[in-house]
Design a protein around this motif. Structure first.
Motif, PDB file in Angstrom:
ATOM      1  N   GLY A 135      46.169  42.945  49.854  1.00 44.46           N
ATOM      2  CA  GLY A 135      45.770  42.226  51.052  1.00 44.46           C
ATOM      3  C   GLY A 135      44.553  41.346  50.848  1.00 44.46           C
ATOM      4  N   GLY A 136      44.786  40.065  50.594  1.00 44.59           N
ATOM      5  CA  GLY A 136      43.698  39.102  50.545  1.00 44.59           C
ATOM      6  C   GLY A 136      42.777  39.206  49.352  1.00 44.59           C
ATOM      7  N   LEU A 137      43.198  39.874  48.292  1.00 44.46           N
ATOM      8  CA  LEU A 137      42.353  39.986  47.107  1.00 44.46           C
ATOM      9  C   LEU A 137      42.306  38.660  46.345  1.00 44.46           C
ATOM     10  N   THR A 138      41.121  38.305  45.865  1.00 50.81           N
ATOM     11  CA  THR A 138      40.902  37.077  45.095  1.00 50.81           C
ATOM     12  C   THR A 138      39.929  37.378  43.956  1.00 50.81           C
ATOM     13  N   PRO A 139      39.785  36.447  43.010  1.00 51.08           N
ATOM     14  CA  PRO A 139      38.773  36.649  41.963  1.00 51.08           C
ATOM     15  C   PRO A 139      37.372  36.830  42.538  1.00 51.08           C
ATOM     16  N   ASP A 140      37.110  36.252  43.706  1.00 51.72           N
ATOM     17  CA  ASP A 140      35.766  36.302  44.288  1.00 51.72           C
ATOM     18  C   ASP A 140      35.440  37.611  45.006  1.00 51.72           C
ATOM     19  N   ASN A 141      36.460  38.289  45.542  1.00 54.81           N
ATOM     20  CA  ASN A 141      36.147  39.486  46.333  1.00 54.81           C
ATOM     21  C   ASN A 141      36.619  40.786  45.705  1.00 54.81           C
ATOM     22  N   VAL A 142      37.262  40.718  44.549  1.00 55.71           N
ATOM     23  CA  VAL A 142      37.872  41.934  44.006  1.00 55.71           C
ATOM     24  C   VAL A 142      36.824  42.964  43.589  1.00 55.71           C
ATOM     25  N   ALA A 143      35.687  42.529  43.091  1.00 55.76           N
ATOM     26  CA  ALA A 143      34.651  43.496  42.698  1.00 55.76           C
ATOM     27  C   ALA A 143      34.176  44.285  43.916  1.00 55.76           C
ATOM     28  N   GLU A 144      33.983  43.610  45.035  1.00 52.68           N
ATOM     29  CA  GLU A 144      33.565  44.273  46.262  1.00 52.68           C
ATOM     30  C   GLU A 144      34.654  45.216  46.769  1.00 52.68           C
ATOM     31  N   ALA A 145      35.910  44.793  46.655  1.00 55.30           N
ATOM     32  CA  ALA A 145      37.022  45.644  47.084  1.00 55.30           C
ATOM     33  C   ALA A 145      37.062  46.939  46.290  1.00 55.30           C
TER      34      ALA A 145
END
Length: 213
Positions: free
Chosen positions: A166-176
């Protein structure tokens, strides 16, 4: 790499190769006519035959009947079936028994009440895909590029292995990863340049971000 990644909605041989070369553990093919990522059985068979050994081939279906699933498993060499519709726990168990393949069930999450489904389906599925619930009236049950409140699944333990989507990208995956403790990730639109068009550079960027995390 400790975290296993599934790149879903692949349609072109070069994108399958890019996913495998970047280190994806799973590649996914979509069988849902409304999706821009939909592929024919024949196309999927050709793509699957080129998937390197050791990379799992997953078929995403939505409320598919036995007739379609029979043809699917007879045509495409698969390692797993992903049920991404409104299939009941009984249907999940039925599909698992009928085809002898591991079954992954997608669960849509939007609020705390939705989380109970994870335990329910975890009793019958081999794996779970915890995804953002599609908005009311949406044409697609997944692949909408939407995330959900990751605090709802923060460091939880479920009865089956699970995958965050759901909405994972290179920019937010570390936070996820930090917020959920997920050890498996699924994405599609987050590595696309346009709906249904994968971008090898974004695939590599995502996998690099996962490794860095």
């Amino acid at each position: 790499m400790d975290i296993r990644v599934k790149i879903c909605g692949l349609k072109e041989p070069e994108h399958v190769a890019a996913a495998a070369e970047a280190g994806a553990a799973y590649v996914g093919f979509v069988f849902f006519e409304k999706s821009p990522r939909n592929v024919s059985l024949e196309r999927a068979r050709d793509l699957a035959l080129d998937v390197p050994v050791g990379v799992a081939k997953v078929a995403l279906t939505v409320n598919a009947d036995d007739a379609f699933l029979d043809e699917l498993v007879d045509t495409v060499p698969l390692d797993m079936l992903q049920l991404h519709g409104k299939e009941s726990p009984e249907r999940v168990a039925e599909v698992r028994a009928r085809y002898g393949l591991p079954v992954m069930k997608a669960i849509g999450i939007a609020e705390e009440a939705d989380v109970a489904q994870i335990d329910l389906y975890g009793a019958v599925a081999d794996q779970l895909l915890v995804d953002a619930k599609a908005p009311k009236g949406a044409a697609l049950p997944g692949g909408n590029g939407l995330s959900f409140d990751w605090r709802l699944v923060n460091r939880k333990y479920w009865p089956a292995p699970w995958m965050l989507a759901g909405g994972l990208t290179p920019d937010n995956v570390a936070e996820a990863i930090r917020m959920t403790g997920a050890r498996q990730l699924d994405l599609s639109s987050g590595v696309e340049s346009a709906p249904g068009v994968k971008d090898p550079k974004l695939i590599r960027a995502f996998m690099d971000a996962v490794k860095a995390a």
